[in-house]
Each structure stands twice: as C-alpha cells, then as structure tokens.
Design a protein around this motif. Structure first.
Motif, mmCIF file in Angstrom:
data_model
loop_
_atom_site.group_PDB
_atom_site.id
_atom_site.type_symbol
_atom_site.label_atom_id
_atom_site.label_comp_id
_atom_site.label_asym_id
_atom_site.label_seq_id
_atom_site.Cartn_x
_atom_site.Cartn_y
_atom_site.Cartn_z
ATOM 1 N N ARG A 249 -19.050 19.704 -70.017
ATOM 2 C CA ARG A 249 -19.269 19.705 -67.864
ATOM 3 C C ARG A 249 -18.063 21.434 -67.621
ATOM 4 N N GLY A 250 -17.941 21.738 -68.874
ATOM 5 C CA GLY A 250 -16.844 22.829 -68.786
ATOM 6 C C GLY A 250 -17.400 23.635 -66.981
ATOM 7 N N ARG A 251 -18.660 24.348 -67.043
ATOM 8 C CA ARG A 251 -18.496 24.980 -65.685
ATOM 9 C C ARG A 251 -18.563 24.352 -64.493
ATOM 10 N N LEU A 252 -19.239 23.037 -64.881
ATOM 11 C CA LEU A 252 -18.661 22.336 -63.336
ATOM 12 C C LEU A 252 -17.454 21.734 -63.332
ATOM 13 N N ARG A 253 -16.408 21.947 -63.744
ATOM 14 C CA ARG A 253 -14.697 21.946 -63.921
ATOM 15 C C ARG A 253 -14.143 22.994 -62.985
ATOM 16 N N VAL A 254 -13.706 22.565 -62.174
ATOM 17 C CA VAL A 254 -12.537 23.626 -61.471
ATOM 18 C C VAL A 254 -11.628 23.880 -61.808
ATOM 19 N N GLY A 255 -10.574 24.823 -62.139
ATOM 20 C CA GLY A 255 -9.003 24.563 -62.546
ATOM 21 C C GLY A 255 -8.720 24.517 -64.541
ATOM 22 N N ALA A 256 -7.967 24.655 -64.491
ATOM 23 C CA ALA A 256 -7.365 24.636 -65.469
ATOM 24 C C ALA A 256 -8.290 23.166 -66.768
ATOM 25 N N PRO A 257 -9.092 23.644 -68.075
ATOM 26 C CA PRO A 257 -9.495 22.907 -68.453
ATOM 27 C C PRO A 257 -9.003 21.475 -69.033
ATOM 28 N N SER A 258 -9.592 20.062 -69.028
ATOM 29 C CA SER A 258 -9.364 19.151 -69.235
ATOM 30 C C SER A 258 -7.719 19.034 -70.239
ATOM 31 N N ARG A 259 -7.118 18.041 -69.848
ATOM 32 C CA ARG A 259 -5.415 17.947 -71.589
ATOM 33 C C ARG A 259 -6.148 16.145 -71.587
ATOM 34 N N ARG A 260 -7.272 15.708 -71.472
ATOM 35 C CA ARG A 260 -7.761 14.144 -71.600
ATOM 36 C C ARG A 260 -9.174 13.677 -72.546
ATOM 37 N N VAL A 261 -8.031 13.423 -73.705
ATOM 38 C CA VAL A 261 -9.563 12.826 -74.531
ATOM 39 C C VAL A 261 -10.739 12.472 -74.340
ATOM 40 N N ASP A 262 -10.304 11.106 -73.435
ATOM 41 C CA ASP A 262 -12.464 11.057 -72.855
ATOM 42 C C ASP A 262 -12.810 12.101 -71.669
ATOM 43 N N GLU A 263 -12.433 13.243 -71.995
ATOM 44 C CA GLU A 263 -13.679 13.581 -71.913
ATOM 45 C C GLU A 263 -14.081 14.715 -72.063
ATOM 46 N N TYR A 264 -13.593 15.090 -73.425
ATOM 47 C CA TYR A 264 -14.372 15.749 -74.597
ATOM 48 C C TYR A 264 -15.311 15.469 -75.532
ATOM 49 N N ALA A 265 -16.412 15.381 -75.405
ATOM 50 C CA ALA A 265 -17.868 14.558 -75.517
ATOM 51 C C ALA A 265 -17.969 15.074 -77.211
ATOM 52 N N HIS A 266 -18.251 16.094 -77.753
ATOM 53 C CA HIS A 266 -18.544 16.087 -79.106
ATOM 54 C C HIS A 266 -16.542 16.319 -79.731
ATOM 55 N N TRP A 267 -16.870 16.046 -81.061
ATOM 56 C CA TRP A 267 -15.728 16.256 -81.594
ATOM 57 C C TRP A 267 -15.974 16.552 -83.368
ATOM 58 N N GLY A 268 -15.508 18.337 -83.557
ATOM 59 C CA GLY A 268 -15.209 18.087 -85.429
ATOM 60 C C GLY A 268 -14.503 17.137 -86.098
ATOM 61 N N GLN A 269 -14.407 17.710 -87.516
ATOM 62 C CA GLN A 269 -14.625 16.238 -87.985
ATOM 63 C C GLN A 269 -12.853 16.476 -89.223
ATOM 64 N N GLY A 270 -12.382 17.316 -88.100
ATOM 65 C CA GLY A 270 -10.678 17.906 -88.270
ATOM 66 C C GLY A 270 -10.747 18.646 -89.850
ATOM 67 N N THR A 271 -9.023 19.440 -90.533
ATOM 68 C CA THR A 271 -8.649 20.298 -90.543
ATOM 69 C C THR A 271 -7.403 19.883 -90.540
ATOM 70 N N GLN A 272 -6.682 19.696 -91.746
ATOM 71 C CA GLN A 272 -5.463 19.590 -92.276
ATOM 72 C C GLN A 272 -4.581 20.348 -92.318
ATOM 73 N N VAL A 273 -3.291 20.426 -91.077
ATOM 74 C CA VAL A 273 -2.423 21.034 -91.713
ATOM 75 C C VAL A 273 -0.862 20.429 -91.889
ATOM 76 N N THR A 274 -0.233 21.298 -92.917
ATOM 77 C CA THR A 274 1.358 20.097 -94.162
ATOM 78 C C THR A 274 1.607 21.786 -93.388
ATOM 79 N N VAL A 275 3.240 21.122 -92.809
ATOM 80 C CA VAL A 275 3.956 22.652 -92.896
ATOM 81 C C VAL A 275 5.579 21.325 -93.622
ATOM 82 N N SER A 276 5.540 21.829 -94.818
ATOM 83 C CA SER A 276 6.764 21.654 -95.325
ATOM 84 C C SER A 276 8.271 22.156 -94.977
ATOM 85 N N SER A 277 9.196 21.537 -94.897
ATOM 86 C CA SER A 277 10.496 22.062 -94.951
ATOM 87 C C SER A 277 11.430 23.325 -95.435
#
Length: 129
Positions: A101-129
């Motif tokens: 619903r991106g084009r229907l929203r006014v203002g900044a894009p949402s930060r709410r998980v429940d407003e995102y209907a589609h998700w990827g499978q993820g990619t691992q990021v590992t930062v070593s100290s």
C-alpha cells in the motif's frame, strides 16, 4: 504476489561495510514501500530502514542512522541497504520486506512489521570484533 530475494550478506570485520540487495518480482515495484528488518539470535525482529515507493523519503532506526543508507532502483526492481562502520551488534539475519500500500500512504514509510505483507528469506550478516 511479490517475491523478494536478498543477497549481499556475509562475514565482515568490525568497521567494515556491506551492501545488501533485494530483488523484487511479481508486482509493480514502483508502487511498493520497501523496508529492511533484522533479527539477531534470541531477539525480536527489528526495523532497520525503509524507503517510500518513489525513493523520495526514507527512515532509519536510531542505531544505524549515519551508518546506513537505503536506496532503490525502480528500473531494476531492486532495493539496497548500504551499511558502513559495522559493529558486532549489527550481526543478524537481514530481511527485505514490501508494503503493497505504499502509494496510498502519506508521510514516511512505515516501521511496523505488520504493515509489510511480503518478505524475503533473509541474508545473514556477521560482524566480527
């Protein structure tokens, strides 16, 4: 339906950089607000950054502000997350998500998980100290 495929994760030393990519297919990409989220082991899913459908507005979680840049290429149906000055606490699985619903929203894009209907499978990021 929207299909999202992330890439670009990996192992990096603290202070290094990574550029994550998310390729979208299945629906007009330019109508979607896009977000990046992450989940560290034992922790809840966390908002990282979002960009609106045109690329004109973006929004970051405080912990990455100044170190991360979200961008998109609507001609290539791809959204990016450039992460610099990486810290061990950035270690997580990073997920790309689409708000149809991106084009229907006014203002900044949402930060709410429940407003995102589609998700990827993820990619691992590992930062070593």
């Amino acid at each position: 339906q929207v299909q999202l495929v992330e890439s670009g994760g990996g192992l990096v030393q603290a202070g290094g950089s990574l550029r994550l990519s998310c390729a979208a297919s299945g629906r007009s990409f330019s109508t979607l607000n896009m977000g990046w989220f992450r989940q560290a082991p034992g922790k809840e899913l966390e908002f990282v950054a979002a960009i609106n459908w045109s690329g004109g507005r973006n929004y970051y979680v405080d912990s990455v502000t100044g170190r991360a840049t979200i961008s998109r290429d609507n001609a290539k149906n791809t959204v990016f997350l450039q992460m610099n000055s990486l810290k061990p606490e950035d270690t997580a699985v990073y997920y790309c998500a689409a708000d149809p619903r991106g084009r229907l929203r006014v203002g900044a894009p949402s930060r709410r998980v429940d407003e995102y209907a589609h998700w990827g499978q993820g990619t691992q990021v590992t930062v070593s100290s």
